[in-house]
Design an enzyme around this catalytic site. Structure first.
Site, PDB file in Angstrom:
ATOM      1  N   SER A  24       9.688  -2.958   4.837  1.00 36.69           N
ATOM      2  CA  SER A  24      10.036  -1.628   4.332  1.00 36.69           C
ATOM      3  C   SER A  24      11.177  -1.742   3.344  1.00 36.69           C
ATOM      4  O   SER A  24      12.034  -2.633   3.470  1.00 36.69           O
ATOM      5  CB  SER A  24      10.468  -0.765   5.525  1.00 36.69           C
ATOM      6  OG  SER A  24      11.112   0.393   5.072  1.00 36.69           O
ATOM      7  N   TYR A  80      15.252   1.210  13.533  1.00 40.05           N
ATOM      8  CA  TYR A  80      13.914   0.865  13.034  1.00 40.05           C
ATOM      9  C   TYR A  80      14.057  -0.106  11.848  1.00 40.05           C
ATOM     10  O   TYR A  80      13.436  -1.171  11.811  1.00 40.05           O
ATOM     11  CB  TYR A  80      13.158   2.136  12.617  1.00 40.05           C
ATOM     12  CG  TYR A  80      12.019   1.861  11.680  1.00 40.05           C
ATOM     13  CD1 TYR A  80      10.820   1.323  12.155  1.00 40.05           C
ATOM     14  CD2 TYR A  80      12.142   2.099  10.305  1.00 40.05           C
ATOM     15  CE1 TYR A  80       9.776   1.042  11.276  1.00 40.05           C
ATOM     16  CE2 TYR A  80      11.115   1.821   9.426  1.00 40.05           C
ATOM     17  CZ  TYR A  80       9.934   1.296   9.919  1.00 40.05           C
ATOM     18  OH  TYR A  80       8.915   1.004   9.053  1.00 40.05           O
ATOM     19  N   LYS A 115      13.001  -4.341  11.029  1.00 41.83           N
ATOM     20  CA  LYS A 115      12.278  -4.904   9.874  1.00 41.83           C
ATOM     21  C   LYS A 115      13.095  -6.044   9.260  1.00 41.83           C
ATOM     22  O   LYS A 115      12.554  -7.075   8.873  1.00 41.83           O
ATOM     23  CB  LYS A 115      12.020  -3.819   8.826  1.00 41.83           C
ATOM     24  CG  LYS A 115      11.035  -2.762   9.279  1.00 41.83           C
ATOM     25  CD  LYS A 115       9.637  -3.327   9.399  1.00 41.83           C
ATOM     26  CE  LYS A 115       8.679  -2.339   9.989  1.00 41.83           C
ATOM     27  NZ  LYS A 115       7.404  -2.922  10.416  1.00 41.83           N
TER      28      LYS A 115
HETATM   29  P1  NAD Z   1       1.053   3.755  12.508  1.00 40.33           P
HETATM   30  O1  NAD Z   1       1.868   4.163  13.678  1.00 40.33           O
HETATM   31  O2  NAD Z   1       0.031   4.712  12.006  1.00 40.33           O
HETATM   32  O3  NAD Z   1       0.346   2.354  12.800  1.00 40.33           O
HETATM   33  C1  NAD Z   1       0.907   1.397  13.655  1.00 40.33           C
HETATM   34  C2  NAD Z   1      -0.194   0.935  14.590  1.00 40.33           C
HETATM   35  O4  NAD Z   1       0.324  -0.064  15.457  1.00 40.33           O
HETATM   36  C3  NAD Z   1      -0.726   2.063  15.476  1.00 40.33           C
HETATM   37  O5  NAD Z   1      -2.136   2.051  15.432  1.00 40.33           O
HETATM   38  C4  NAD Z   1      -0.221   1.709  16.884  1.00 40.33           C
HETATM   39  O6  NAD Z   1      -1.106   2.154  17.880  1.00 40.33           O
HETATM   40  C5  NAD Z   1      -0.113   0.200  16.800  1.00 40.33           C
HETATM   41  N1  NAD Z   1       0.890  -0.391  17.673  1.00 40.33           N
HETATM   42  C6  NAD Z   1       2.189  -0.027  17.838  1.00 40.33           C
HETATM   43  N2  NAD Z   1       2.795  -0.846  18.720  1.00 40.33           N
HETATM   44  C7  NAD Z   1       1.869  -1.762  19.114  1.00 40.33           C
HETATM   45  C8  NAD Z   1       1.897  -2.862  19.995  1.00 40.33           C
HETATM   46  N3  NAD Z   1       3.008  -3.172  20.681  1.00 40.33           N
HETATM   47  N4  NAD Z   1       0.763  -3.591  20.155  1.00 40.33           N
HETATM   48  C9  NAD Z   1      -0.367  -3.269  19.492  1.00 40.33           C
HETATM   49  N5  NAD Z   1      -0.460  -2.226  18.649  1.00 40.33           N
HETATM   50  C10 NAD Z   1       0.655  -1.479  18.462  1.00 40.33           C
HETATM   51  O7  NAD Z   1       2.064   3.384  11.329  1.00 40.33           O
HETATM   52  P2  NAD Z   1       1.795   3.084   9.790  1.00 40.33           P
HETATM   53  O8  NAD Z   1       2.427   4.162   9.000  1.00 40.33           O
HETATM   54  O9  NAD Z   1       0.374   2.747   9.567  1.00 40.33           O
HETATM   55  O10 NAD Z   1       2.704   1.804   9.615  1.00 40.33           O
HETATM   56  C11 NAD Z   1       2.179   0.486   9.748  1.00 40.33           C
HETATM   57  C12 NAD Z   1       3.291  -0.517   9.568  1.00 40.33           C
HETATM   58  O11 NAD Z   1       3.935  -0.299   8.309  1.00 40.33           O
HETATM   59  C13 NAD Z   1       4.396  -0.401  10.620  1.00 40.33           C
HETATM   60  O12 NAD Z   1       4.846  -1.691  10.939  1.00 40.33           O
HETATM   61  C14 NAD Z   1       5.471   0.384   9.906  1.00 40.33           C
HETATM   62  O13 NAD Z   1       6.742   0.105  10.429  1.00 40.33           O
HETATM   63  C15 NAD Z   1       5.329  -0.147   8.492  1.00 40.33           C
HETATM   64  N6  NAD Z   1       5.859   0.778   7.488  1.00 40.33           N
HETATM   65  C16 NAD Z   1       5.400   2.064   7.446  1.00 40.33           C
HETATM   66  C17 NAD Z   1       5.924   2.944   6.507  1.00 40.33           C
HETATM   67  C18 NAD Z   1       5.452   4.372   6.442  1.00 40.33           C
HETATM   68  O14 NAD Z   1       6.113   5.185   5.802  1.00 40.33           O
HETATM   69  N7  NAD Z   1       4.324   4.744   7.060  1.00 40.33           N
HETATM   70  C19 NAD Z   1       6.901   2.506   5.604  1.00 40.33           C
HETATM   71  C20 NAD Z   1       7.328   1.181   5.665  1.00 40.33           C
HETATM   72  C21 NAD Z   1       6.790   0.324   6.618  1.00 40.33           C
HETATM   73  C1  UD1 Z   2      12.056   7.184   6.188  1.00 42.77           C
HETATM   74  C2  UD1 Z   2      12.983   6.158   6.772  1.00 42.77           C
HETATM   75  C3  UD1 Z   2      12.537   4.780   6.354  1.00 42.77           C
HETATM   76  C4  UD1 Z   2      11.091   4.552   6.738  1.00 42.77           C
HETATM   77  C5  UD1 Z   2      10.230   5.658   6.136  1.00 42.77           C
HETATM   78  C6  UD1 Z   2       8.812   5.547   6.581  1.00 42.77           C
HETATM   79  C7  UD1 Z   2      15.163   7.277   7.023  1.00 42.77           C
HETATM   80  C8  UD1 Z   2      16.573   7.303   6.560  1.00 42.77           C
HETATM   81  N1  UD1 Z   2      14.349   6.418   6.367  1.00 42.77           N
HETATM   82  O1  UD1 Z   2      12.160   7.110   4.774  1.00 42.77           O
HETATM   83  O2  UD1 Z   2      13.357   3.827   6.993  1.00 42.77           O
HETATM   84  O3  UD1 Z   2      10.643   3.290   6.258  1.00 42.77           O
HETATM   85  O4  UD1 Z   2      10.738   6.930   6.560  1.00 42.77           O
HETATM   86  O5  UD1 Z   2       8.637   5.888   7.916  1.00 42.77           O
HETATM   87  O6  UD1 Z   2      14.782   7.993   7.910  1.00 42.77           O
HETATM   88  N2  UD1 Z   2      12.627  15.430   3.867  1.00 42.77           N
HETATM   89  C9  UD1 Z   2      12.848  16.785   3.848  1.00 42.77           C
HETATM   90  N3  UD1 Z   2      12.270  17.546   4.822  1.00 42.77           N
HETATM   91  C10 UD1 Z   2      11.482  17.020   5.801  1.00 42.77           C
HETATM   92  C11 UD1 Z   2      11.251  15.631   5.819  1.00 42.77           C
HETATM   93  C12 UD1 Z   2      11.859  14.860   4.834  1.00 42.77           C
HETATM   94  O7  UD1 Z   2      13.561  17.301   2.988  1.00 42.77           O
HETATM   95  O8  UD1 Z   2      11.000  17.778   6.672  1.00 42.77           O
HETATM   96  C13 UD1 Z   2      13.224  14.606   2.806  1.00 42.77           C
HETATM   97  C14 UD1 Z   2      14.187  13.548   3.348  1.00 42.77           C
HETATM   98  O9  UD1 Z   2      15.465  14.078   3.439  1.00 42.77           O
HETATM   99  C15 UD1 Z   2      14.048  12.455   2.292  1.00 42.77           C
HETATM  100  C16 UD1 Z   2      12.621  12.616   1.739  1.00 42.77           C
HETATM  101  O10 UD1 Z   2      12.185  13.915   2.159  1.00 42.77           O
HETATM  102  O11 UD1 Z   2      14.948  12.715   1.258  1.00 42.77           O
HETATM  103  C17 UD1 Z   2      11.651  11.582   2.285  1.00 42.77           C
HETATM  104  O12 UD1 Z   2      11.805  11.559   3.711  1.00 42.77           O
HETATM  105  P1  UD1 Z   2      10.844  10.708   4.657  1.00 42.77           P
HETATM  106  O13 UD1 Z   2       9.426  11.039   4.366  1.00 42.77           O
HETATM  107  O14 UD1 Z   2      11.319  10.887   6.056  1.00 42.77           O
HETATM  108  O15 UD1 Z   2      11.060   9.212   4.178  1.00 42.77           O
HETATM  109  P2  UD1 Z   2      12.411   8.392   3.955  1.00 42.77           P
HETATM  110  O16 UD1 Z   2      13.594   9.069   4.516  1.00 42.77           O
HETATM  111  O17 UD1 Z   2      12.462   8.025   2.523  1.00 42.77           O
END
Ligand code: NAD
Ligand code: UD1
Length: 339
Positions: free
Chosen positions: A125, A150, A154
Site C-alpha cells: 500500500s 494496518y 504492510k
Molecule cells: P478484501 O477484504 O476484499 O480481500 C481480502 C480477502 O482476504 C478477503 O476475501 C478475505 O476473506 C481474505 N482473508 C483475510 N484474512 C485471511 C486469512 N487469514 N486467510 C485467508 N483469507 C483471508 O480486501 P481488498 O480490498 O481486496 O484488499 C486486498 C489486499 O490489498 C489486502 O491485503 C489489502 O490490505 C491490500 N490493499 C487494499 C487497498 C484497498 O484500498 N482496497 C489498498 C492497499 C492495499
Molecule cells: C485509507 C488508509 C490507507 C489504506 C486505504 C485503503 C487512512 C489514513 N489510510 O486510505 O492506509 O491503504 O484506506 O484501505 O485511513 N473521506 C471522507 N469521507 C468518508 C470517507 C473518506 O471525506 O466518509 C475522505 C478521507 O478523509 C480521505 C479520502 O476521503 O481524505 C479517502 O479516504 P479513504 O477512502 O478512507 O482512503 P485513504 O484514507 O486514502
C-alpha cells in the site's frame, strides 16, 4: 501459462485479478477464509471468464492447509491478497492485524519455501511511504512509519520479504504499492462489498447514492489543497488487476525483490469525487463538511514511471469510468453479494 495460487482471491481486488488471470490464460487456485468476502464473487468470476477456477476455503495461518494446497496443485507462483484492511479496526485490535497480516504472510512464505515456489506478488500500500515523504511518491523514497497499525503490517511484510529475497536468490518478489483502488468490472457483476459502515470514500458515496446512507461527511475542508479537501490517487480496480498479471509475468523471468507504485499519478480531491460522481451518474450526493479524520494526509499520489518502464503498465481507465463503474456495481447489487 502458469498455475497461480491467489490468497484472498474472493475479495474485492482478488476477484478482479482472478478474472484477469483467467482471461489471459492462467490457471487459478483461490485460497480464502471468506472472512470478508463471498463465494458468489468467485461464481461470477467463472461465469464472466467462462472458465473454471479452483477454490479452497482456508486460512493462511494454517500451515497444514497451505502445505496441502502446494501438495495438491502444481503451483508456479502466488499472488497474496489475504489479510485484514480496516484502518480504524487495526487501531482497536492490533493483534488481529499482526496475526493475519504479518504472521499469516510468514506462514505463506514458509510454505512456499517448503514447496520450492519462489515467485510472489504481494499487495502492499502507498501507506508505507508514511507521513514525511512528499507526493508524488516514488519507489526510491525511504519508507516512513505508517500512521496506523494496518499500514505498519504492510511495512513489516515488505521488509521481511526483502530480507528473505536477499538471503536466497531463488526468490522473486513483487511489492505492489496500491494507491486508492475504486471502480468495478464493467459488467457490474463483481465489486467492493464492505461489511458494516464503509470506512473508505467510494463505497460510502455509492451507498449514499443507493439510499443506504443519508449523506456523505467530507472530512476536512481546510487542507492546503486547491479546494481545501484531501487529494488522493484513485485507480480503477481493473487497471490494478492488470498490473498484477504483468508483475507476475515479470517475476517469472526475474529474481530479487522489486517495488512498484500502482496509481494514475493524478491527485483528485474528495470534493471533486462527489461532484464528478453527480455529473457522471446524474445523482445528487447530499453532503456536509465534518472535522478532519485523524491520520489523514492532505495529498498523496503516485509517480508510476517505474511500472510503465519495467512492467509496461499504465492506468487506462478515466475518473469518469471509475465513478460510472462503481455506481453500476452498487446499483445492480444494492446489498453487495448479500441477497
Ligand atoms: P478484501 O477484504 O476484499 O480481500 C481480502 C480477502 O482476504 C478477503 O476475501 C478475505 O476473506 C481474505 N482473508 C483475510 N484474512 C485471511 C486469512 N487469514 N486467510 C485467508 N483469507 C483471508 O480486501 P481488498 O480490498 O481486496 O484488499 C486486498 C489486499 O490489498 C489486502 O491485503 C489489502 O490490505 C491490500 N490493499 C487494499 C487497498 C484497498 O484500498 N482496497 C489498498 C492497499 C492495499
Ligand atoms: C485509507 C488508509 C490507507 C489504506 C486505504 C485503503 C487512512 C489514513 N489510510 O486510505 O492506509 O491503504 O484506506 O484501505 O485511513 N473521506 C471522507 N469521507 C468518508 C470517507 C473518506 O471525506 O466518509 C475522505 C478521507 O478523509 C480521505 C479520502 O476521503 O481524505 C479517502 O479516504 P479513504 O477512502 O478512507 O482512503 P485513504 O484514507 O486514502
Amino acid at each position: 501459462m502458469a498455475k497461480i495460487l491467489v490468497t484472498g482471491g474472493a475479495g474485492y481486488i482478488g476477484s478482479h485479478t482472478c478474472l484477469e488471470l483467467l482471461n489471459t490464460g492462467h490457471e487459478v487456485v483461490v485460497f480464502d477464509n471468506l472472512c470478508n468476502s463471498s463465494k458468489i464473487a468467485l461464481e461470477r468470476v467463472q461465469a464472466l471468464a467462462q472458465k473454471p477456477l479452483n477454490f479452497i476455503q482456508g486460512d493462511i495461518r494454517d500451515m497444514q492447509a497451505l502445505d496441502q494446497v502446494f501438495h495438491d496443485y502444481k503451483i508456479d507462483a502466488v499472488i497474496h491478497f489475504a489479510g485484514l484492511k480496516a484502518v480504524g479496526e487495526s487501531q482497536k485490535i492490533p493483534l488481529a492485524y499482526f496475526d493475519n497480516n504479518i504472521a499469516g504472510s510468514l506462514c505463506l512464505v514458509q510454505a512456499m519455501e517448503r514447496a520450492e515456489v519462489f515467485q510472489l506478488v504481494f499487495s502492499s500500500s502507498a501507506t508505507v511511504y508514511g507521513e514525511l515523504n512528499q507526493a508524488p511518491y516514488h519507489e526510491e523514497m525511504p519508507l516512513g512509519m505508517p500512521t496506523n497499525n494496518y499500514g505498519y503490517t504492510k511495512m513489516v511484510v515488505e521488509q521481511l520479504l526483502e530480507k528473505t529475497a536477499l538471503a536466497n536468490p531463488a526468490w522473486s518478489i513483487a511489492l505492489l504499492r496500491y494507491f486508492n483502488p475504486v471502480g468495478a468490472h464493467k459488467s457490474g457483476e463483481i465489486g467492493e462489498d464492505p461489511q458494516g459502515i464503509p470506512n473508505n470514500l467510494m463505497p460510502f458515496v455509492t451507498q449514499v447514492a443507493v439510499g443506504r446512507r443519508s449523506k456523505l461527511a467530507i472530512f476536512g475542508q481546510d487542507y492546503p489543497t486547491l479546494d481545501g479537501t484531501c487529494e488522493r490517487d484513485f485507480i480503477h480496480v481493473v487497471d490494478l488487476a492488470k498490473a498484477h498479471v504483468l508483475a507476475l509475468e515479470n517475476r517469472l523471468n526475474h529474481t530479487g525483490c522489486r517495488a512498484w507504485n500502482i496509481g494514475t499519478g493524478k491527485p483528485i480531491s474528495v470534493l471533486a469525487i462527489k461532484n464528478t460522481f453527480e455529473r457522471v451518474n446524474g445523482i445528487e450526493i447530499p453532503f456536509e463538511f465534518a472535522p478532519r479524520r485523524t491520520g489523514d494526509l492532505a495529498s498523496f499520489y503516485a509517480d508510476s514511471t517505474r511500472a510503465y518502464q519495467e512492467l509496461n503498465w499504465k492506468a487506462e481507465y478515466s475518473l469518469e469510468d471509475m465513478l460510472a463503474d462503481s455506481w453500476n456495481w452498487q446499483r445492480k447489487n444494492p446489498n453487495g453479494f448479500n441477497p
